[in-house]
Design a protein around this motif. Structure first.
Motif, mmCIF file in Angstrom:
data_model
loop_
_atom_site.group_PDB
_atom_site.id
_atom_site.type_symbol
_atom_site.label_atom_id
_atom_site.label_comp_id
_atom_site.label_asym_id
_atom_site.label_seq_id
_atom_site.Cartn_x
_atom_site.Cartn_y
_atom_site.Cartn_z
ATOM 1 N N PHE A 178 -8.150 4.806 -5.955
ATOM 2 C CA PHE A 178 -8.207 4.563 -4.513
ATOM 3 C C PHE A 178 -7.677 5.778 -3.748
ATOM 4 C CE2 PHE A 178 -6.781 2.953 -0.452
ATOM 5 C CZ PHE A 178 -7.876 2.221 -0.051
ATOM 6 N N LEU A 207 -9.935 -3.146 2.547
ATOM 7 C CA LEU A 207 -10.838 -2.012 2.778
ATOM 8 C C LEU A 207 -11.888 -1.941 1.662
ATOM 9 C CD1 LEU A 207 -11.554 0.512 4.454
ATOM 10 C CD2 LEU A 207 -10.080 1.816 2.946
ATOM 11 N N ILE A 208 -11.459 -2.150 0.431
ATOM 12 C CA ILE A 208 -12.410 -2.113 -0.692
ATOM 13 C C ILE A 208 -13.479 -3.206 -0.515
ATOM 14 C CG2 ILE A 208 -12.632 -2.469 -3.197
ATOM 15 C CD1 ILE A 208 -9.827 -1.173 -3.444
ATOM 16 N N ASN A 247 -1.568 -0.712 4.850
ATOM 17 C CA ASN A 247 -2.214 0.311 5.687
ATOM 18 C C ASN A 247 -3.267 -0.371 6.564
ATOM 19 O OD1 ASN A 247 -0.770 2.175 4.219
ATOM 20 N ND2 ASN A 247 -2.493 2.767 2.921
ATOM 21 N N GLY A 249 -4.952 -3.337 4.858
ATOM 22 C CA GLY A 249 -4.640 -3.230 3.429
ATOM 23 C C GLY A 249 -5.756 -2.581 2.639
ATOM 24 N N ASN A 250 -5.360 -1.935 1.545
ATOM 25 C CA ASN A 250 -6.328 -1.247 0.684
ATOM 26 C C ASN A 250 -7.339 -2.221 0.094
ATOM 27 O OD1 ASN A 250 -4.748 0.942 1.231
ATOM 28 N ND2 ASN A 250 -3.863 1.121 -0.806
ATOM 29 N N GLU A 251 -6.828 -3.393 -0.280
ATOM 30 C CA GLU A 251 -7.685 -4.393 -0.920
ATOM 31 C C GLU A 251 -8.809 -4.822 0.030
ATOM 32 O OE1 GLU A 251 -6.947 -5.238 -4.002
ATOM 33 O OE2 GLU A 251 -8.479 -6.774 -4.285
ATOM 34 N N ASP A 276 0.830 -1.207 0.000
ATOM 35 C CA ASP A 276 0.000 0.000 0.000
ATOM 36 C C ASP A 276 0.865 1.258 0.000
ATOM 37 O OD1 ASP A 276 -2.198 -1.629 0.149
ATOM 38 O OD2 ASP A 276 -2.394 -1.467 2.324
#
Lengths: 120, 160
Positions: free
Chosen positions: A113, B81-82, B62, B77-79, A61
């Motif tokens: 994002f 969160l999505i 994150n 993680g961003n993934e 990230d």
């Protein structure tokens, strides 16, 4: 490589391989290219382009130049021109260090994002 | 004029030292990010959730703290969160539908039909069972018809 993915011992490993392959597929779509083969670079799956350039997808990230990251990048010993295909973004120092190592950094493989204007 | 060996050695040493300086002395700490600064507004909050301002970075990912209507959660993680946001949206839509008039009417009708069927079974058991039987026999007849048509077709193909 598929055998290695199917031998994954836990959920974390399975997720790692799933994310890696998804990033490789995304690279093919974004760059309108097809990998000629898949290889392992120090245990990391990588796609090799028609021009014989390895592309290592990294599900990161935020790439800050921490000792941990520095060790990983140094450990790669990847040939010059190898593309590090990052899911997130990298700090200025990371970019400088990666460029100094002769590697090419591609950020933001998941568009939409982060805020466009934000730079770590 | 070529540089003297002494000057050349000094230059090499200086370059080597600066290289060591870059690769070993300058490290960064994993930062704490501000969600409002880094995330797009459509991701930052929705109908049923809000992402807390402080975003830690753990290793390569994150870590987000999420204030959700049904409790506080975190996403690594961003993934992830999505994925979570998708789930929140789905839960939100279900909740809206549940509160809508349409849902109430459908529920009322379904309950009514179920009660009616149960009453029929008790008050008119013969007729109800006959209905079940006729339903089943219709299914058998339909299956037989399909099979017959299939056989006829294959026979016709063979004769060709």
């Amino acid at each position: 490589m598929i055998a290695r993915a199917s031998d994954a011992k836990n959920e974390t490993d399975v997720n790692f391989f799933a994310r890696t392959f998804s990033l490789l597929a995304r690279y093919e779509v974004q760059e309108k290219t097809k990998f000629s083969k898949l290889i392992l670079v120090k245990g990391f799956p990588a796609g090799v382009t028609a021009g014989n350039k390895p592309v290592i997808p990294l599900d990161i990230d935020l790439l800050a130049w921490t000792p941990q990251i520095a060790a990983q990048i140094t450990n790669f010993r990847a040939p010059r021109g190898t593309v590090l295909y990052l899911s997130g973004r990298a700090t200025k120092l990371s970019k400088q260090q990666i460029a100094a190592a002769g590697l090419v950094l591609r950020e933001d493989s998941i568009p939409g994002f982060y805020q466009k204007s934000w730079r770590p | 004029m070529s540089p003297s060996p002494q000057l050349f050695r000094t230059l090499v040493l200086l370059i080597a030292l600066s290289a060591v300086g870059i690769s070993h002395a300058q490290f960064e700490k994993s930062p704490v990010l501000d969600a409002q600064t880094i995330l797009r507004p459509e991701i930052l909050s929705g109908k049923s959730y809000r992402i807390a301002d402080a975003v830690e970075t753990v290793g390569f990912l994150n870590r987000y703290s999420i204030e959700f209507d049904f409790g506080n959660l975190s996403a690594l993680g961003n993934e992830q969160l999505i994925q979570r946001i998708g789930e929140f949206e789905a839960i939100g839509m279900l909740r809206e539908y549940k509160q809508s008039e349409e849902f109430g009417k459908t529920l009322e009708q379904t309950l009514e039909q179920t009660v009616q069927r149960a009453l029929n079974l008790v008050l008119k058991p013969g007729k109800s069972l006959a209905n079940i039987g006729s339903g089943a026999s219709k299914t058998v007849i339909r299956a037989r018809e399909t099979m017959r048509r299939g056989l006829e077709k294959s026979g016709a193909e063979k004769s060709c």
